[in-house]
Enzyme design. Structure first.
Site, PDB file in Angstrom:
ATOM      1  CD  GLU A  45      20.435  27.506  42.807  1.00 12.05           C
ATOM      2  OE1 GLU A  45      21.200  27.344  43.472  1.00 12.05           O
ATOM      3  OE2 GLU A  45      19.249  26.751  42.329  1.00 12.05           O
ATOM      4  CG  ASP A  57      13.851  24.892  50.518  1.00 13.42           C
ATOM      5  OD1 ASP A  57      13.143  25.867  49.316  1.00 13.42           O
ATOM      6  OD2 ASP A  57      15.057  24.649  49.858  1.00 13.42           O
ATOM      7  CD  GLU A  88      14.826  15.901  44.102  1.00  9.25           C
ATOM      8  OE1 GLU A  88      14.300  17.069  44.244  1.00  9.25           O
ATOM      9  OE2 GLU A  88      16.092  14.902  44.693  1.00  9.25           O
ATOM     10  CD  GLU A 125      17.874  19.094  49.959  1.00  8.27           C
ATOM     11  OE1 GLU A 125      18.249  20.230  49.486  1.00  8.27           O
ATOM     12  OE2 GLU A 125      18.212  17.993  50.514  1.00  8.27           O
ATOM     13  CB  THR A 138      20.187  27.780  52.057  1.00  8.58           C
ATOM     14  OG1 THR A 138      19.169  26.969  52.204  1.00  8.58           O
ATOM     15  CG2 THR A 138      20.844  27.951  50.993  1.00  8.58           C
TER      16      THR A 138
END
Length: 596
Positions: A180, A316, A434, A497, A586
């Site tokens: 992160e 992902d 979600e 996304e 990302t």
């Protein structure tokens, strides 16, 4: 350019020095993408040389460091379609919509500045602040490039000045999430620098890079992804973990490589390329060859043992970064294309399914696969769970399909994007939850069958230990739209996304229906999540309009760094941040691509 005649020995020496500098820069230019106007700033200042993370001794220095590639970059096919024609009325509508997105961002930014300045997050209902990412102003850093792209120059300048004062040697967190920190902070600074050429931003990127480099200070130079930062600061020896999520070790490549490209220091590229080489070597030795299991071992450098294979949460961005690294480095590293093609061949075969819908829509959803040895070989079993997060896949396959000329990827990408748009529209508030389950169509046909759907609802309830003999009661109780067999996580947490893939697909096809879908998504999201101060994640998007969806008082930095940025770019000028010149990490931070 006129010739300059030297008039003294000092002048000759100066020109000779400049010539040597030019020749050295030219010889290394193939490792760099272009930066705006001026050459790279001098960041090796006295302040940098005395910076804590620079001076902290290394316990396990690398025996050698891989150099950046120096081959000529490839000329990839274009990603973006030709600019669509636009009537005066269409132009007016597009600009109005772009302004509407900017207005929402501006409201959020003003509230962040007023109530949570230099904190990681604003609490958008209570007006408080949160610090889950080190207390290093995550929202501020994540928003830098959005401010720049939205032409909010006074706010950008103020934010850069504030960011320059962030101290990456202090945090109240006991454990830092390296992944992160990489995608939000390192990615945020690099992107804002690529856009603005402000030298302060590259200096901050180097500071973050020097800190993160110490997470690799282990015997085998593999990173500690959940990092005990204070122990590292005390110089204690570290060991990479035996079990970690594959996304957290395999998704550092873009940011570390871009930092090396800009600084000409290959140590960051070397750090992540070690990981890539190990994953590439074991890619076809897994239970589902081509894909990596969800959990891997950094301590033993084992990436092939495990039975769960997904392109969704916790895996992902490993797949996302394969074609994006090719684009970033101009195709100088063939391993990324090879890994992408092997991964997508397996994913297209095993992970994608067409769900049964009442409209018989030709769409795809990406699920999770369990691979187990049943005595006669490995059996792959699909779990038809959809995730909002896995909606990135349509955009990924669009990029990979365009870059590498893979029509099968483009065909799947279109159906995946349509699937995400359909799922948004199927929920009462026009927002995807979600996670959810749907019923895969039989291999022979895909016609709506209400009886089969209800059997699927009952079976899913049984699997969840909520057995019932009455499908209608479950559908009513759980507010299941037709086609959904279960919705275990009803939240919407301001995720990007779906609009990410709509944006990429729109730029690649110029299909005007995608712009309309984007607007419907934006208005639905803002209507449900808007608060007095900003926008908040909500607990339950299955509740109809008129009922309270439950405000979660949470606004992660990706709302301003990703979601609103992609909405804004859908309605931007066609060549703003062209996909033929930029590639997004990302966290939606655009980096300049290396072009021939």
């Amino acid at each position: 350019m006129p010739l300059i005649r030297p008039r003294s020995t000092a002048g000759i020496a100066l020109i000779t020095t400049l010539l040597l500098l030019y020749l050295w820069t030219s010889s290394t230019s193939s490792t760099l993408s272009t930066t705006p106007s001026s050459p790279p700033p001098v960041w090796r200042t006295p302040q940098y040389e005395s910076y804590f993370w620079t001076t902290l001794p290394t316990n396990y220095p690398p025996k050698q460091i891989r150099p950046l590639p120096t081959t000529s970059p490839l000329k990839f096919p274009r990603i973006q379609a030709a600019s669509p024609s636009e009537s005066p009325e269409a132009l007016k509508t597009r600009l109005q919509r772009q302004t509407a997105v900017k207005d929402v961002f501006s409201k959020c930014w003003a509230s962040y500045k007023r109530h949570a300045w230099k904190a990681d997050e604003l609490a958008p209902v209570s007006g408080g602040q949160k610090n889950p990412f080190g207390g290093w102003a995550a929202t501020l850093v994540d928003s830098l490039d959005t401010l720049y792209l939205m032409d909010m120059k006074p706010e950008f300048d103020e934010a850069v000045a504030a960011a320059a004062s962030i101290d990456f040697t202090k945090t109240d967190l006991d454990e830092v999430n390296v992944f992160e920190t990489t995608i939000r902070y390192l990615g945020g600074f690099l992107s804002a620098y690529d856009l603005s050429a402000d030298a302060r931003l590259l200096s901050k990127a180097v500071e973050v890079g020097e800190m993160l480099y110490h997470a690799f200070d282990t015997p085998n130079r593999m990173p500690i992804t959940r990092w005990a930062i204070h122990a590292a600061m005390a110089g204690k020896k570290q060991v990479a973990p035996a079990g970690l999520l594959v996304a957290e070790i395999g998704s550092l490549s873009m940011e570390f490589t871009r930092l090396s490209m800009l600084t000409r220091d290959p140590k960051w590229f070397d750090a992540v390329q070690r990981i890539t080489e190990g994953m590439a070597a074991q890619q076809n030795a897994t239970a589902l060859p081509g894909l990596w299991p969800l959990v891997v071992s950094a301590q033993d450098e084992i990436y092939s043992v495990g039975d769960t294979f997904t392109l969704g949460a916790m895996a992902d961005s490993v797949y996302e970064y394969l074609p994006k690294m090719s684009a970033l480095t101009g195709g100088q590293l063939p391993v990324y294309r090879e890994m992408y093609e092997a991964a997508m061949a397996t994913a297209l075969k095993h992970n994608l399914f067409r769900p049964m819908t009442p409209s018989n829509q030709d769409i795809l959803v990406a699920g999770t696969v369990k691979a187990a040895d049943n005595g006669g070989g490995v059996k792959a079993t699909l779990e038809p769970q959809g995730q909002h997060l896995v909606c990135f896949l349509g955009g990924l396959l669009t990029l990979g399909g365009k870059l590498f000329g893979r029509q099968q990827d483009l065909d799947a990408a279109r159906r995946l994007v349509d699937g995400c748009v359909w799922t948004y529209k199927a929920l009462p508030r026009g927002i995807m939850p979600e996670t959810f389950y749907m019923l895969p169509c039989p291999s022979s046909t895909c016609a709506w069958d209400e009886a089969s759907w209800k059997k699927g609802v009952l079976a899913r309830a049984k699997d969840a230990d909520k057995a019932s003999d009455d499908a209608d009661a479950i559908i009513s109780r759980d507010r299941l739209p037709k086609g959904f067999t279960s919705i275990p996580d009803r939240r919407y947490i301001l995720r990007p996304e779906a609009i990410e893939s709509v944006f990429v697909s729109y730029r690649a096809t110029a299909n005007p229906s995608l712009m309309e879908s984007a607007w419907e998504m934006f208005t639905a999201i803002n209507a449900t999540t808007s608060t007095r101060l900003a926008n908040s994640a909500v607990w339950d998007v299955t509740r109809p309009i008129g009922e309270d969806p439950g405000m979660a008082d949470s606004m992660e930095s990706f709302w301003m760094g990703e979601t609103l940025k992609y909405f804004y770019l859908v309605f931007a000028a066609w060549d703003d941040v062209s996909l033929d010149e930029w590639v997004f990490n990302t966290e939606a931070h655009p980096f300049r691509r290396l072009l021939p």
